[in-house]
Write a protein that holds these residues in place. Structure first.
Motif, PDB file in Angstrom:
ATOM      1  N   THR A   1      45.976  32.993  39.791  1.00 20.72           N
ATOM      2  CA  THR A   1      47.634  32.739  39.354  1.00 20.72           C
ATOM      3  C   THR A   1      47.862  31.865  38.318  1.00 20.72           C
ATOM      4  O   THR A   1      46.708  31.385  37.853  1.00 20.72           O
ATOM      5  CB  THR A   1      48.215  32.641  40.706  1.00 20.72           C
ATOM      6  N   GLY A   2      48.934  32.008  37.859  1.00 17.39           N
ATOM      7  CA  GLY A   2      49.095  30.970  36.784  1.00 17.39           C
ATOM      8  C   GLY A   2      49.201  31.845  35.325  1.00 17.39           C
ATOM      9  O   GLY A   2      48.807  33.322  35.132  1.00 17.39           O
ATOM     10  N   GLY A   3      49.793  31.131  34.367  1.00 15.85           N
ATOM     11  CA  GLY A   3      50.183  32.095  33.089  1.00 15.85           C
ATOM     12  C   GLY A   3      48.889  32.273  32.223  1.00 15.85           C
ATOM     13  O   GLY A   3      49.185  33.407  31.530  1.00 15.85           O
ATOM     14  N   LEU A   4      47.996  31.935  32.367  1.00 25.74           N
ATOM     15  CA  LEU A   4      46.689  32.327  31.439  1.00 25.74           C
ATOM     16  C   LEU A   4      46.264  33.553  32.097  1.00 25.74           C
ATOM     17  O   LEU A   4      45.202  34.131  31.537  1.00 25.74           O
ATOM     18  CB  LEU A   4      45.698  31.256  31.378  1.00 25.74           C
ATOM     19  N   MET A   5      46.506  33.996  33.406  1.00 25.27           N
ATOM     20  CA  MET A   5      45.991  34.982  34.076  1.00 25.27           C
ATOM     21  C   MET A   5      46.615  36.582  33.385  1.00 25.27           C
ATOM     22  O   MET A   5      46.134  37.528  33.622  1.00 25.27           O
ATOM     23  CB  MET A   5      46.375  35.152  35.488  1.00 25.27           C
ATOM     24  N   ARG A   6      47.305  36.216  32.459  1.00 22.12           N
ATOM     25  CA  ARG A   6      47.484  37.354  31.439  1.00 22.12           C
ATOM     26  C   ARG A   6      46.383  37.818  30.484  1.00 22.12           C
ATOM     27  O   ARG A   6      46.281  38.926  30.050  1.00 22.12           O
ATOM     28  CB  ARG A   6      48.819  37.046  30.554  1.00 22.12           C
ATOM     29  N   PHE A   7      45.418  37.194  30.538  1.00 23.84           N
ATOM     30  CA  PHE A   7      44.381  37.363  29.666  1.00 23.84           C
ATOM     31  C   PHE A   7      43.177  37.981  30.662  1.00 23.84           C
ATOM     32  O   PHE A   7      42.580  37.357  31.454  1.00 23.84           O
ATOM     33  CB  PHE A   7      43.593  36.157  28.974  1.00 23.84           C
ATOM     34  N   ASP A   8      42.705  39.260  30.318  1.00 22.44           N
ATOM     35  CA  ASP A   8      41.882  40.042  31.349  1.00 22.44           C
ATOM     36  C   ASP A   8      40.425  39.340  31.305  1.00 22.44           C
ATOM     37  O   ASP A   8      39.777  39.269  32.293  1.00 22.44           O
ATOM     38  CB  ASP A   8      41.971  41.692  30.857  1.00 22.44           C
ATOM     39  N   ASP A   9      40.038  38.841  30.068  1.00 20.78           N
ATOM     40  CA  ASP A   9      38.892  38.220  30.117  1.00 20.78           C
ATOM     41  C   ASP A   9      38.409  37.078  31.077  1.00 20.78           C
ATOM     42  O   ASP A   9      37.364  36.901  31.510  1.00 20.78           O
ATOM     43  CB  ASP A   9      38.476  37.937  28.627  1.00 20.78           C
ATOM     44  N   ILE A  10      39.578  36.351  31.380  1.00 20.67           N
ATOM     45  CA  ILE A  10      39.520  35.168  32.310  1.00 20.67           C
ATOM     46  C   ILE A  10      39.238  35.861  33.551  1.00 20.67           C
ATOM     47  O   ILE A  10      38.236  35.643  34.609  1.00 20.67           O
ATOM     48  CB  ILE A  10      40.714  34.376  32.379  1.00 20.67           C
ATOM     49  N   THR A  11      40.049  37.128  34.028  1.00 22.74           N
ATOM     50  CA  THR A  11      39.608  37.795  35.213  1.00 22.74           C
ATOM     51  C   THR A  11      38.011  38.361  35.281  1.00 22.74           C
ATOM     52  O   THR A  11      37.442  38.036  36.289  1.00 22.74           O
ATOM     53  CB  THR A  11      40.584  39.001  35.435  1.00 22.74           C
ATOM     54  N   GLU A  12      37.863  38.772  34.300  1.00 22.26           N
ATOM     55  CA  GLU A  12      36.431  39.321  34.123  1.00 22.26           C
ATOM     56  C   GLU A  12      35.361  38.426  34.397  1.00 22.26           C
ATOM     57  O   GLU A  12      34.388  38.651  34.861  1.00 22.26           O
ATOM     58  CB  GLU A  12      36.428  40.409  33.292  1.00 22.26           C
ATOM     59  N   GLY A  13      35.508  37.168  33.758  1.00 20.92           N
ATOM     60  CA  GLY A  13      34.613  36.320  33.633  1.00 20.92           C
ATOM     61  C   GLY A  13      34.269  35.586  35.146  1.00 20.92           C
ATOM     62  O   GLY A  13      33.092  35.396  35.549  1.00 20.92           O
TER      63      GLY A  13
END
Length: 368
Positions: free
Chosen positions: A302-314
């Motif tokens: 969660t959090g604002g940076l989870m708008r970036f899909d590459d964080i999720t994928e990493g």
């Protein structure tokens, strides 16, 4: 009876407010503050007049008179450690928050200070909920290799607990019956372990612990830091722990959109820094999975940076084997503060009075 509830949520890079009438959110407004703006203030406390005016301006834009608001609710932190739940903001809590008697300087503390100022100016009550200094640690998470020096909980609590409770409900379970690892990934980054409804361990993001983040240095080897201190002022290093480290130190900005745009353009420095942040988040998740002996029901991001899909994928690439991963972009902090306070106002629940003493009083009968 209807209650107008103003939720004040200061973060390391933004000021967010929401106005609720009971459970209905009338509006939510947020203003981003880049690091150079906030670093004009040598101390976090110095931001109070600035952020107070920001809130007044946002209310004016919505045509809201602060005197019509029934209760002010703010994020909290920096006082003595506290139990989870709704806490009354009084003079003692304000004073201890201002003085940072808990040893952590985090922008969340401004929530208590701002809510109290509004409450005093407009003669209304003020509350805080699940501040950054909630203490539910297990003993193993406290002890260090230095006698008399302990790890004190300083972490994101409000949003991780709200997300964990919401996820448990979504799968038909109680938060108290689940084991979760929650990554709060925004201007600051923390990873916490939730065991049967308690945050028993976690990284201390504003204390120089865990992954680095847009505004924070994360974990740094002690001897390397001591060498650094020989040529740099101690106050500068303290600021880097919570306000001017991470992206600010490496790029001169805390704006993740700016840094990620460089990543998308193929900039080598930005790509290395961004991917290293993801790598360090994954290391912390792996560490917390060991706390739970591998018995993890879910990893919640969660959090604002989870708008970036590459964080999720990493994170999925490195940690997907541990447990299923679920993403809750943004945060649930506004309603997480408003709804429990509404229960207090309706007489359905009781608020805690701040004790001015730490929750944990030491290892009984042991010279540690």
């Amino acid at each position: 009876m209807d209650f107008k509830i103003l939720v004040i949520n200061p973060g390391s890079t933004s000021t967010k407010i929401s106005l609720f009438v009971n459970k209905k959110e009338l509006f939510q407004k947020s203003q981003f503050h880049d690091a150079p703006v906030l670093l004009q203030f040598p101390h976090v406390n110095g931001q109070v007049p600035f952020r107070y005016q920001v809130i007044l301006d946002m209310l004016k834009e919505e045509g809201v008179d602060p005197s019509d608001i029934d209760v002010f609710v703010g994020r909290g932190g920096s006082a003595c450690t506290q139990p989870s739940g709704v806490t009354i903001i009084d003079q003692k809590l304000y004073d201890d928050t201002e003085a940072a008697v808990g040893g952590s300087e985090h922008a969340a503390k401004l929530g208590v200070m701002l809510a109290w100022r509004f409450a005093q100016n407009y003669h209304k009550p003020a509350y805080t909920l699940n501040p950054t200094n909630v203490d539910e640690y297990c003993d193993y998470a406290r002890l260090t290799g230095i006698r008399g020096l302990y790890r004190t909980p300083h972490s994101h609590v409000l949003n991780p607990k709200a997300v964990a409770e919401a996820h448990a409900e979504s799968i038909g379970k109680r938060y108290e019956d689940c084991n979760f690892i929650v990554g709060h990934i925004d201007g600051g980054v923390t990873v916490s372990t939730h065991y049967h409804g308690k945050m028993i361990d976690g990284t201390m993001g504003a204390d120089g612990d865990g992954p680095f983040a847009p505004t924070r240095i994360g974990s740094v080897p002690v001897l390397e830091l001591l060498d650094y201190l020989e040529t740099h002022p101690l106050d500068d290093v303290r600021r880097m722990c919570s306000r001017s480290g991470g992206f600010v130190s490496l790029f001169g900005t805390s704006n993740s959109d700016t840094v990620h745009a460089l990543v998308e353009q193929g900039d080598k420095k930005a790509t290395l820094v961004w991917n290293t942040m993801i790598y360090q988040i994954c290391k912390s998740i792996g560490e917390m999975s060991a706390v739970l002996c591998g018995k993890v029901d879910a990893i919640l991001l969660t959090g604002g940076l989870m708008r970036f899909d590459d964080i999720t994928e990493g994170i999925k690439e490195r940690c997907g084997w541990i447990a299923p991963i679920y993403v809750y972009p943004g945060e649930m902090e506004q309603e997480a503060m408003a709804f429990p306070v509404l229960k207090v106002l309706r007489g359905e629940a009781e608020a805690i009075t701040y004790s001015g003493k730490n929750v944990w009083q030491g290892f009984e009968g042991m010279d540690l």
